[in-house]
Design a protein around this motif. Structure first.
Motif, PDB file in Angstrom:
ATOM      1  N   VAL A  33      38.230 -10.531 -81.518  1.00  0.00           N
ATOM      2  CA  VAL A  33      39.016 -10.242 -82.711  1.00  0.00           C
ATOM      3  C   VAL A  33      38.253  -9.130 -83.413  1.00  0.00           C
ATOM      4  CG1 VAL A  33      39.882 -11.084 -84.919  1.00  0.00           C
ATOM      5  CG2 VAL A  33      39.898 -12.595 -82.924  1.00  0.00           C
ATOM      6  N   ALA A  34      38.922  -8.042 -83.731  1.00  0.00           N
ATOM      7  CA  ALA A  34      38.261  -6.897 -84.354  1.00  0.00           C
ATOM      8  C   ALA A  34      37.547  -7.314 -85.630  1.00  0.00           C
ATOM      9  CB  ALA A  34      39.274  -5.793 -84.647  1.00  0.00           C
ATOM     10  N   ARG A  35      36.357  -6.789 -85.803  1.00  0.00           N
ATOM     11  CA  ARG A  35      35.548  -7.154 -86.956  1.00  0.00           C
ATOM     12  C   ARG A  35      36.204  -6.777 -88.273  1.00  0.00           C
ATOM     13  NH1 ARG A  35      29.268  -5.968 -86.663  1.00  0.00           N
ATOM     14  NH2 ARG A  35      29.476  -7.627 -85.145  1.00  0.00           N
ATOM     15  N   ASP A  36      37.033  -5.724 -88.270  1.00  0.00           N
ATOM     16  CA  ASP A  36      37.648  -5.289 -89.522  1.00  0.00           C
ATOM     17  C   ASP A  36      38.895  -6.083 -89.904  1.00  0.00           C
ATOM     18  OD1 ASP A  36      39.374  -4.248 -87.630  1.00  0.00           O
ATOM     19  OD2 ASP A  36      39.359  -2.210 -88.426  1.00  0.00           O
ATOM     20  N   VAL A  37      39.226  -7.126 -89.117  1.00  0.00           N
ATOM     21  CA  VAL A  37      40.317  -8.023 -89.521  1.00  0.00           C
ATOM     22  C   VAL A  37      39.780  -8.877 -90.673  1.00  0.00           C
ATOM     23  CG1 VAL A  37      41.772  -9.971 -88.836  1.00  0.00           C
ATOM     24  CG2 VAL A  37      41.392  -8.072 -87.229  1.00  0.00           C
ATOM     25  N   PRO A  38      40.420  -8.838 -91.839  1.00  0.00           N
ATOM     26  CA  PRO A  38      39.916  -9.597 -92.995  1.00  0.00           C
ATOM     27  C   PRO A  38      39.860 -11.105 -92.717  1.00  0.00           C
ATOM     28  CG  PRO A  38      41.695  -8.098 -93.638  1.00  0.00           C
ATOM     29  CD  PRO A  38      41.639  -8.101 -92.146  1.00  0.00           C
ATOM     30  N   ALA A  39      38.905 -11.765 -93.343  1.00  0.00           N
ATOM     31  CA  ALA A  39      38.689 -13.196 -93.122  1.00  0.00           C
ATOM     32  C   ALA A  39      39.964 -14.008 -93.310  1.00  0.00           C
ATOM     33  CB  ALA A  39      37.589 -13.711 -94.051  1.00  0.00           C
ATOM     34  N   GLN A  40      40.772 -13.657 -94.328  1.00  0.00           N
ATOM     35  CA  GLN A  40      41.981 -14.433 -94.607  1.00  0.00           C
ATOM     36  C   GLN A  40      43.065 -14.244 -93.539  1.00  0.00           C
ATOM     37  OE1 GLN A  40      40.806 -11.973 -96.489  1.00  0.00           O
ATOM     38  NE2 GLN A  40      42.425 -10.637 -97.269  1.00  0.00           N
ATOM     39  N   ARG A  41      42.911 -13.247 -92.649  1.00  0.00           N
ATOM     40  CA  ARG A  41      43.911 -13.012 -91.597  1.00  0.00           C
ATOM     41  C   ARG A  41      43.412 -13.436 -90.212  1.00  0.00           C
ATOM     42  NH1 ARG A  41      46.498  -7.558 -91.115  1.00  0.00           N
ATOM     43  NH2 ARG A  41      48.191  -8.830 -90.335  1.00  0.00           N
ATOM     44  N   ARG A  42      42.142 -13.777 -90.097  1.00  0.00           N
ATOM     45  CA  ARG A  42      41.561 -14.058 -88.775  1.00  0.00           C
ATOM     46  C   ARG A  42      42.245 -15.241 -88.088  1.00  0.00           C
ATOM     47  NH1 ARG A  42      37.422 -10.762 -87.856  1.00  0.00           N
ATOM     48  NH2 ARG A  42      36.540 -11.818 -86.059  1.00  0.00           N
ATOM     49  N   ARG A  43      42.527 -16.312 -88.834  1.00  0.00           N
ATOM     50  CA  ARG A  43      43.164 -17.490 -88.231  1.00  0.00           C
ATOM     51  C   ARG A  43      44.535 -17.119 -87.674  1.00  0.00           C
ATOM     52  NH1 ARG A  43      42.247 -22.838 -88.753  1.00  0.00           N
ATOM     53  NH2 ARG A  43      40.197 -22.072 -88.210  1.00  0.00           N
ATOM     54  N   GLU A  44      45.312 -16.334 -88.415  1.00  0.00           N
ATOM     55  CA  GLU A  44      46.629 -15.917 -87.940  1.00  0.00           C
ATOM     56  C   GLU A  44      46.499 -15.069 -86.670  1.00  0.00           C
ATOM     57  OE1 GLU A  44      50.580 -13.327 -89.244  1.00  0.00           O
ATOM     58  OE2 GLU A  44      48.807 -13.286 -90.537  1.00  0.00           O
ATOM     59  N   VAL A  45      45.534 -14.169 -86.648  1.00  0.00           N
ATOM     60  CA  VAL A  45      45.326 -13.312 -85.474  1.00  0.00           C
ATOM     61  C   VAL A  45      44.897 -14.161 -84.272  1.00  0.00           C
ATOM     62  CG1 VAL A  45      43.886 -11.453 -84.521  1.00  0.00           C
ATOM     63  CG2 VAL A  45      44.862 -11.236 -86.819  1.00  0.00           C
ATOM     64  N   GLN A  46      43.949 -15.074 -84.481  1.00  0.00           N
ATOM     65  CA  GLN A  46      43.509 -15.964 -83.402  1.00  0.00           C
ATOM     66  C   GLN A  46      44.666 -16.813 -82.877  1.00  0.00           C
ATOM     67  OE1 GLN A  46      40.447 -18.071 -85.492  1.00  0.00           O
ATOM     68  NE2 GLN A  46      38.846 -16.619 -84.927  1.00  0.00           N
ATOM     69  N   THR A  47      45.481 -17.338 -83.797  1.00  0.00           N
ATOM     70  CA  THR A  47      46.616 -18.167 -83.401  1.00  0.00           C
ATOM     71  C   THR A  47      47.590 -17.377 -82.542  1.00  0.00           C
ATOM     72  OG1 THR A  47      46.399 -19.532 -85.383  1.00  0.00           O
ATOM     73  CG2 THR A  47      48.544 -19.567 -84.266  1.00  0.00           C
ATOM     74  N   ARG A  48      47.914 -16.172 -82.969  1.00  0.00           N
ATOM     75  CA  ARG A  48      48.844 -15.344 -82.186  1.00  0.00           C
ATOM     76  C   ARG A  48      48.271 -15.004 -80.819  1.00  0.00           C
ATOM     77  NH1 ARG A  48      53.095 -12.336 -85.079  1.00  0.00           N
ATOM     78  NH2 ARG A  48      53.274 -13.231 -87.148  1.00  0.00           N
ATOM     79  N   LEU A  49      46.971 -14.698 -80.775  1.00  0.00           N
ATOM     80  CA  LEU A  49      46.324 -14.377 -79.498  1.00  0.00           C
ATOM     81  C   LEU A  49      46.396 -15.580 -78.555  1.00  0.00           C
ATOM     82  CD1 LEU A  49      44.643 -12.343 -77.822  1.00  0.00           C
ATOM     83  CD2 LEU A  49      42.602 -13.387 -78.841  1.00  0.00           C
ATOM     84  N   MET A  50      46.060 -16.761 -79.055  1.00  0.00           N
ATOM     85  CA  MET A  50      46.028 -17.940 -78.193  1.00  0.00           C
ATOM     86  C   MET A  50      47.437 -18.372 -77.775  1.00  0.00           C
ATOM     87  SD  MET A  50      42.931 -18.223 -77.615  1.00  0.00           S
ATOM     88  CE  MET A  50      43.014 -19.683 -76.602  1.00  0.00           C
ATOM     89  N   ARG A  51      48.393 -18.268 -78.653  1.00  0.00           N
ATOM     90  CA  ARG A  51      49.769 -18.629 -78.275  1.00  0.00           C
ATOM     91  C   ARG A  51      50.297 -17.701 -77.188  1.00  0.00           C
ATOM     92  NH1 ARG A  51      52.031 -20.347 -84.163  1.00  0.00           N
ATOM     93  NH2 ARG A  51      51.266 -22.476 -84.069  1.00  0.00           N
ATOM     94  N   LYS A  52      49.999 -16.407 -77.313  1.00  0.00           N
ATOM     95  CA  LYS A  52      50.441 -15.458 -76.291  1.00  0.00           C
ATOM     96  C   LYS A  52      49.681 -15.689 -74.988  1.00  0.00           C
ATOM     97  CE  LYS A  52      53.090 -11.910 -75.264  1.00  0.00           C
ATOM     98  NZ  LYS A  52      54.561 -12.019 -75.281  1.00  0.00           N
ATOM     99  N   LEU A  53      48.405 -16.041 -75.084  1.00  0.00           N
ATOM    100  CA  LEU A  53      47.625 -16.365 -73.890  1.00  0.00           C
ATOM    101  C   LEU A  53      48.262 -17.541 -73.153  1.00  0.00           C
ATOM    102  CD1 LEU A  53      43.817 -16.565 -73.461  1.00  0.00           C
ATOM    103  CD2 LEU A  53      45.219 -18.499 -72.802  1.00  0.00           C
ATOM    104  N   ILE A  54      48.614 -18.588 -73.889  1.00  0.00           N
ATOM    105  CA  ILE A  54      49.234 -19.768 -73.277  1.00  0.00           C
ATOM    106  C   ILE A  54      50.580 -19.404 -72.658  1.00  0.00           C
ATOM    107  CG2 ILE A  54      50.276 -22.024 -73.803  1.00  0.00           C
ATOM    108  CD1 ILE A  54      47.999 -22.252 -75.979  1.00  0.00           C
ATOM    109  N   GLN A  55      51.398 -18.658 -73.387  1.00  0.00           N
ATOM    110  CA  GLN A  55      52.709 -18.250 -72.873  1.00  0.00           C
ATOM    111  C   GLN A  55      52.557 -17.413 -71.605  1.00  0.00           C
ATOM    112  OE1 GLN A  55      54.697 -15.441 -75.436  1.00  0.00           O
ATOM    113  NE2 GLN A  55      56.664 -15.725 -74.443  1.00  0.00           N
ATOM    114  N   THR A  56      51.637 -16.465 -71.618  1.00  0.00           N
ATOM    115  CA  THR A  56      51.417 -15.596 -70.460  1.00  0.00           C
ATOM    116  C   THR A  56      50.863 -16.388 -69.289  1.00  0.00           C
ATOM    117  OG1 THR A  56      51.043 -13.708 -71.915  1.00  0.00           O
ATOM    118  CG2 THR A  56      50.214 -13.521 -69.659  1.00  0.00           C
TER     119      THR A  56
END
Length: 197
Positions: free
Chosen positions: A120-143
């Motif tokens: 996860v890019a370091r410049d992703v703000p702390a308050q958005r990291r969970r959303e970014v991680q969630t989207r990454l993992m959901r797409k990983l599972i789908q793929t």
């Protein structure tokens, strides 16, 4: 700007403009610049011997700006003397990763994928990291499910239990916690059959 998740492959990357290039640039920023890992790079992009047509890549992005990514490689992949990162490390082929990273022999199974270069890019703000991680993992599972996988294995930061549990993911350690370049890491094995998503 909307946050999107895209699975890239050699077959479709031409449909996504500069996204693949930007993913490799974001990897350079994460792994070479920030983590100070000694990895191959060219034209501002990080790459290695596993970036082949056998792999797929997931990017979480806003337009062309990549916020997070991961590479998925079948554990049946072969390219010259290489197979996939965790197995090759176990066989002593990768100087930077200890051979004792797994409790058991690395699988060669069409139902198991190797996830590598997770960031996860370091410049992703702390308050958005969970959303970014969630989207990454959901797409990983789908793929992974689209690739008919039942498990995903990856060498990931050792804090992985802290961020996958809230996502409803089921995983277990597949090897000991180790330090690589001062970073605690561990191989985790995610069971897609037991995951709710």
């Amino acid at each position: 700007m909307d946050m999107l998740t895209t699975t890239l492959s050699f077959e479709n990357m031409h449909k996504h403009g500069e996204l693949m290039v930007n993913l490799l640039r974001a990897r350079k920023q994460s792994f070479i610049v920030q983590n100070n890992w000694d990895l191959p790079e060219v034209a501002g992009m990080e790459y290695d011997q596993y970036d082949t047509p056998a792999s797929s890549w997931i990017a979480v992005h806003e337009g062309e700006r990549v916020l997070a990514g991961v590479r998925l490689t079948p554990t049946t992949a072969r390219c010259g003397m290489y197979s996939y990162m965790v197995r090759d490390a176990q066989k002593g082929m990768l100087e930077s990763i200890p051979t004792h990273l797994l409790y058991e022999e690395a699988p060669i199974d069409p139902r198991v994928l190797d996830a590598s270069r997770v960031f996860v890019a370091r410049d992703v703000p702390a308050q958005r990291r969970r959303e970014v991680q969630t989207r990454l993992m959901r797409k990983l599972i789908q793929t992974a499910r689209a690739m008919e996988a039942r498990q995903v294995m990856g060498l990931v930061p050792a804090v992985w239990p802290r961020w996958i549990r809230p996502l409803g993911l089921i995983a277990e350690p597949a090897g000991p916690v180790m330090k690589i370049d001062g970073q605690p890491v561990q191989v985790a094995l995610m069971d897609l059959d037991r995951t709710r998503h």
